[in-house]
Write a protein that holds these residues in place. Structure first.
Motif, PDB file in Angstrom:
ATOM      1  N   ASP A 154      76.737  33.598  36.815  1.00 16.34           N
ATOM      2  CA  ASP A 154      75.635  33.646  36.107  1.00 16.34           C
ATOM      3  C   ASP A 154      74.938  32.287  36.259  1.00 16.34           C
ATOM      4  O   ASP A 154      75.286  31.450  36.473  1.00 16.34           O
ATOM      5  CB  ASP A 154      76.619  33.347  34.432  1.00 16.34           C
ATOM      6  N   ILE A 155      73.432  32.614  36.427  1.00 14.11           N
ATOM      7  CA  ILE A 155      72.821  31.363  36.844  1.00 14.11           C
ATOM      8  C   ILE A 155      71.528  31.243  35.702  1.00 14.11           C
ATOM      9  O   ILE A 155      71.156  32.128  35.274  1.00 14.11           O
ATOM     10  CB  ILE A 155      71.906  31.866  38.102  1.00 14.11           C
ATOM     11  N   GLU A 156      71.642  30.057  35.262  1.00 18.18           N
ATOM     12  CA  GLU A 156      70.726  29.713  34.076  1.00 18.18           C
ATOM     13  C   GLU A 156      69.628  28.822  34.709  1.00 18.18           C
ATOM     14  O   GLU A 156      69.952  27.643  35.215  1.00 18.18           O
ATOM     15  CB  GLU A 156      71.547  28.982  33.042  1.00 18.18           C
ATOM     16  N   LEU A 157      68.397  29.271  34.731  1.00 18.32           N
ATOM     17  CA  LEU A 157      67.343  28.559  35.248  1.00 18.32           C
ATOM     18  C   LEU A 157      66.516  28.062  34.177  1.00 18.32           C
ATOM     19  O   LEU A 157      65.876  28.609  33.592  1.00 18.32           O
ATOM     20  CB  LEU A 157      66.444  29.372  36.344  1.00 18.32           C
ATOM     21  N   THR A 158      66.327  26.743  34.061  1.00 20.90           N
ATOM     22  CA  THR A 158      65.285  26.235  33.109  1.00 20.90           C
ATOM     23  C   THR A 158      64.259  25.597  33.643  1.00 20.90           C
ATOM     24  O   THR A 158      64.207  24.720  34.662  1.00 20.90           O
ATOM     25  CB  THR A 158      66.138  25.077  32.143  1.00 20.90           C
ATOM     26  N   LEU A 159      62.971  26.149  33.249  1.00 20.56           N
ATOM     27  CA  LEU A 159      61.509  25.671  33.781  1.00 20.56           C
ATOM     28  C   LEU A 159      60.896  25.030  32.829  1.00 20.56           C
ATOM     29  O   LEU A 159      60.667  25.608  31.768  1.00 20.56           O
ATOM     30  CB  LEU A 159      60.916  26.787  34.461  1.00 20.56           C
ATOM     31  N   LYS A 160      60.400  23.654  33.047  1.00 21.28           N
ATOM     32  CA  LYS A 160      59.576  23.013  32.130  1.00 21.28           C
ATOM     33  C   LYS A 160      58.142  23.181  32.588  1.00 21.28           C
ATOM     34  O   LYS A 160      57.808  22.886  33.829  1.00 21.28           O
ATOM     35  CB  LYS A 160      59.986  21.690  32.126  1.00 21.28           C
ATOM     36  N   VAL A 161      57.359  24.003  31.755  1.00 27.08           N
ATOM     37  CA  VAL A 161      55.903  24.148  32.617  1.00 27.08           C
ATOM     38  C   VAL A 161      54.813  23.855  31.396  1.00 27.08           C
ATOM     39  O   VAL A 161      55.208  23.384  30.222  1.00 27.08           O
ATOM     40  CB  VAL A 161      55.775  25.443  32.390  1.00 27.08           C
ATOM     41  N   SER A 162      53.506  23.775  32.008  1.00 30.80           N
ATOM     42  CA  SER A 162      52.423  23.322  31.259  1.00 30.80           C
ATOM     43  C   SER A 162      51.323  24.191  31.374  1.00 30.80           C
ATOM     44  O   SER A 162      51.199  24.907  32.442  1.00 30.80           O
ATOM     45  CB  SER A 162      52.076  22.061  31.781  1.00 30.80           C
ATOM     46  N   ILE A 163      50.778  24.824  30.501  1.00 28.95           N
ATOM     47  CA  ILE A 163      49.805  25.807  30.436  1.00 28.95           C
ATOM     48  C   ILE A 163      48.650  25.475  30.905  1.00 28.95           C
ATOM     49  O   ILE A 163      47.948  24.307  30.686  1.00 28.95           O
ATOM     50  CB  ILE A 163      49.653  26.475  29.047  1.00 28.95           C
ATOM     51  N   VAL A 164      48.188  25.893  31.981  1.00 28.04           N
ATOM     52  CA  VAL A 164      46.926  25.566  32.827  1.00 28.04           C
ATOM     53  C   VAL A 164      45.684  26.446  32.300  1.00 28.04           C
ATOM     54  O   VAL A 164      44.543  25.994  32.126  1.00 28.04           O
ATOM     55  CB  VAL A 164      47.020  25.748  34.409  1.00 28.04           C
ATOM     56  N   GLU A 165      45.920  27.707  32.066  1.00 29.88           N
ATOM     57  CA  GLU A 165      44.866  28.696  32.213  1.00 29.88           C
ATOM     58  C   GLU A 165      45.353  29.871  31.374  1.00 29.88           C
ATOM     59  O   GLU A 165      46.580  30.306  31.633  1.00 29.88           O
ATOM     60  CB  GLU A 165      44.018  29.132  33.552  1.00 29.88           C
ATOM     61  N   THR A 210      43.649  35.349  24.099  1.00 26.62           N
ATOM     62  CA  THR A 210      44.295  34.266  22.979  1.00 26.62           C
ATOM     63  C   THR A 210      45.884  34.720  23.171  1.00 26.62           C
ATOM     64  O   THR A 210      46.377  35.246  21.865  1.00 26.62           O
ATOM     65  CB  THR A 210      43.888  34.490  21.465  1.00 26.62           C
ATOM     66  N   PRO A 211      46.335  34.724  24.267  1.00 26.06           N
ATOM     67  CA  PRO A 211      47.922  35.000  24.297  1.00 26.06           C
ATOM     68  C   PRO A 211      48.988  33.840  23.282  1.00 26.06           C
ATOM     69  O   PRO A 211      48.612  32.852  23.277  1.00 26.06           O
ATOM     70  CB  PRO A 211      48.324  34.978  25.672  1.00 26.06           C
ATOM     71  N   THR A 212      49.832  34.482  22.758  1.00 29.31           N
ATOM     72  CA  THR A 212      50.862  33.647  22.294  1.00 29.31           C
ATOM     73  C   THR A 212      51.848  33.126  23.239  1.00 29.31           C
ATOM     74  O   THR A 212      51.792  33.369  24.374  1.00 29.31           O
ATOM     75  CB  THR A 212      51.469  34.332  21.258  1.00 29.31           C
ATOM     76  N   THR A 213      52.320  31.957  22.606  1.00 32.12           N
ATOM     77  CA  THR A 213      53.447  31.209  23.360  1.00 32.12           C
ATOM     78  C   THR A 213      54.596  32.118  23.801  1.00 32.12           C
ATOM     79  O   THR A 213      54.825  32.166  25.053  1.00 32.12           O
ATOM     80  CB  THR A 213      53.678  29.912  22.620  1.00 32.12           C
ATOM     81  N   LYS A 214      54.894  32.924  22.850  1.00 31.69           N
ATOM     82  CA  LYS A 214      56.098  33.872  23.195  1.00 31.69           C
ATOM     83  C   LYS A 214      55.694  34.812  24.325  1.00 31.69           C
ATOM     84  O   LYS A 214      56.619  35.298  25.169  1.00 31.69           O
ATOM     85  CB  LYS A 214      56.222  34.753  21.953  1.00 31.69           C
ATOM     86  N   LEU A 215      54.498  35.363  24.195  1.00 33.55           N
ATOM     87  CA  LEU A 215      53.850  36.455  25.185  1.00 33.55           C
ATOM     88  C   LEU A 215      53.950  35.452  26.601  1.00 33.55           C
ATOM     89  O   LEU A 215      54.491  36.225  27.644  1.00 33.55           O
ATOM     90  CB  LEU A 215      52.496  36.880  24.860  1.00 33.55           C
ATOM     91  N   VAL A 254      51.123  32.858  38.537  1.00 33.82           N
ATOM     92  CA  VAL A 254      49.805  33.555  37.970  1.00 33.82           C
ATOM     93  C   VAL A 254      50.465  34.970  37.344  1.00 33.82           C
ATOM     94  O   VAL A 254      51.348  35.757  37.975  1.00 33.82           O
ATOM     95  CB  VAL A 254      49.001  33.982  39.133  1.00 33.82           C
ATOM     96  N   MET A 255      50.108  35.010  36.001  1.00 29.07           N
ATOM     97  CA  MET A 255      50.655  35.986  35.155  1.00 29.07           C
ATOM     98  C   MET A 255      49.516  37.016  34.779  1.00 29.07           C
ATOM     99  O   MET A 255      48.284  36.448  34.947  1.00 29.07           O
ATOM    100  CB  MET A 255      51.647  35.775  34.218  1.00 29.07           C
ATOM    101  N   ASN A 256      49.729  37.906  33.885  1.00 28.20           N
ATOM    102  CA  ASN A 256      48.667  38.830  33.391  1.00 28.20           C
ATOM    103  C   ASN A 256      47.788  38.040  32.474  1.00 28.20           C
ATOM    104  O   ASN A 256      46.635  38.102  32.501  1.00 28.20           O
ATOM    105  CB  ASN A 256      49.028  40.009  32.884  1.00 28.20           C
ATOM    106  N   ASN A 257      48.200  37.125  31.609  1.00 26.79           N
ATOM    107  CA  ASN A 257      47.599  36.450  30.638  1.00 26.79           C
ATOM    108  C   ASN A 257      47.582  34.920  30.579  1.00 26.79           C
ATOM    109  O   ASN A 257      46.675  34.525  29.875  1.00 26.79           O
ATOM    110  CB  ASN A 257      48.361  36.859  29.318  1.00 26.79           C
ATOM    111  N   ALA A 258      48.067  34.533  31.685  1.00 27.34           N
ATOM    112  CA  ALA A 258      48.074  32.821  31.672  1.00 27.34           C
ATOM    113  C   ALA A 258      48.656  32.371  33.216  1.00 27.34           C
ATOM    114  O   ALA A 258      49.300  33.148  33.755  1.00 27.34           O
ATOM    115  CB  ALA A 258      48.982  32.371  30.819  1.00 27.34           C
ATOM    116  N   SER A 259      48.184  31.345  33.349  1.00 25.58           N
ATOM    117  CA  SER A 259      48.563  30.659  34.364  1.00 25.58           C
ATOM    118  C   SER A 259      49.455  29.258  33.912  1.00 25.58           C
ATOM    119  O   SER A 259      48.836  28.722  33.470  1.00 25.58           O
ATOM    120  CB  SER A 259      47.640  30.066  35.673  1.00 25.58           C
ATOM    121  N   VAL A 260      50.558  28.941  34.465  1.00 26.41           N
ATOM    122  CA  VAL A 260      51.266  27.776  34.321  1.00 26.41           C
ATOM    123  C   VAL A 260      51.511  26.956  35.282  1.00 26.41           C
ATOM    124  O   VAL A 260      51.805  27.339  36.443  1.00 26.41           O
ATOM    125  CB  VAL A 260      52.718  28.165  33.538  1.00 26.41           C
TER     126      VAL A 260
END
Length: 356
Positions: A263-274, A278-283, A236-242
């Motif tokens: 160095d740790i590189e964490l890759t997360l594959k997410v789907s926008i739920v809510e 109108t936030p942008t994908t970048k935001l 849960v974030m300010n503009n969306a839930s994933v």
């Protein structure tokens, strides 16, 4: 005469075979009690053992809660068995529930006992109880549905477990006790107010002793960095839930002037739920990165404060340090360690929304 000897020898062999069937010490299942959960506390130099035993009835299953004390765990279990009409068989034990006060004293003796014993599976889960055992088990008996496996289902990965919970077994705790570069996190529970049990975070275990605690949100990141699946967790974030669909990690380690860098590189594959507005994908990606980086900073601060390597980052330096130096990993190298986390969110599905 020779025929008589052969006949006598054959009869003797048959008698020996009958005595060596392998079933002489078996007990009928109706004469065995099979507890699924064992609670352990330690007060005034005595162990308190609580066993949760499901008993089948015609109308369903009832839960029997039995408790005894003893100078050793085995003595307390034997006292329980002596007061029952059937023998206690710990082979099907699924959960070891440890009172928090005992975890803070140290679990090394108990964990070593479990590993030495062939009666308890090393795959049994270890859980810490953040209250008195009597209070917790009474709550479970009264409030939770008496299925017999209800409490175990709350911790099982294919049932009530979710990605913000640690999942630690006896053999993993035993390994950490004897490892220079790996510690563990154990989930912490207490009785809830709505007829369930509440998960309050994960205990930091160093050399078998609880030295700190992390939040459920930090445990989610702990699971992600350690490569455990985090599918299903909603951030849960300010503009969306994933919804996190999958995750993967890559590590790169180096030792420069006896200072470890990772160095740790964490890759997360997410789907926008809510979304909100109108936030942008970048935001959304930027917010997710910011949330996880702040959370990792808090998590690593707790690791440094407790000098407990629950992330197991020391494993990446075992081939860079001589064995004589590995014993000083927690005290000399971990406090000076420099860790850089890079989060790569990948939005795979934007749902019914088309974001620019």
């Amino acid at each position: 005469m020779r025929r008589i000897r052969r006949t006598a020898g054959s009869l003797l062999c048959i008698c020996l075979l009958l005595l060596n069937t392998g079933c002489w010490d078996n007990r009928d299942i109706n004469h065995r009690s099979l507890p699924l959960v064992m609670g352990i506390a330690y007060h005034e130099n005595l162990y308190q053992i609580v066993l949760q035993i499901p008993e089948p009835l015609e109308s369903g299953i009832s839960l029997k809660i039995l408790t005894q004390t003893g100078k050793t765990i085995n003595q307390a279990v034997d006292k329980i068995s002596a007061r029952m009409e059937s023998s206690v068989d710990l082979l099907h034990l699924k959960v070891i529930l440890v009172e928090k006060e005992y975890a803070q004293l140290g679990l090394s003796d108990s964990i070593t006992t479990f590993m030495r014993s062939r009666e308890i599976s090393p795959k049994a889960l270890v859980v810490i109880c953040d209250e008195k055992l009597d209070t917790f088990f009474e709550h479970v008996k009264v409030s939770m549905a008496p299925k017999g496996t209800t409490l175990y289902d709350s911790f099982e990965k294919n049932a009530g477990w979710n990605p913000q919970m640690a999942l630690t077994r006896i053999w993993q705790v035993y390994r950490s006790i004897h490892s220079y570069t790996r510690d563990v996190a154990i989930p912490v529970y207490k009785s809830g107010k709505s007829g369930t049990i509440d998960y309050t975070g994960s205990a930091i275990i160093k050399n078998g002793r609880m030295v700190g605690q992390i939040t459920p949100e930090e445990t989610l990141l702990f699971n992600s960095v350690n490569g455990l699946g985090t599918q299903g967790k909603i951030e849960v974030m300010n503009n969306a839930s994933v919804l996190i669909l999958s995750n993967s990690t890559r590590h790169r380690s180096r030792l420069v002037h006896n200072i470890p860098y990772l160095d740790i590189e964490l890759t997360l594959k997410v789907s926008i739920v809510e979304t909100k507005g109108t936030p942008t994908t970048k935001l959304i990606k930027d917010e997710l990165q910011e949330v996880l980086l702040q959370r990792f900073e808090h998590l690593f601060d707790k690791i440094l404060a407790s000098k407990a390597d629950i992330l197991g980052v020391g494993q990446y330096f075992r081939n860079k340090l001589p064995r004589s130096e590995l014993s000083h990993w927690r005290t000399d190298y971990l406090p000076r360690m420099k860790v850089k986390l890079k989060v790569n969110p990948v939005i795979q599905n934007e749902g019914n929304l088309k974001l620019s």
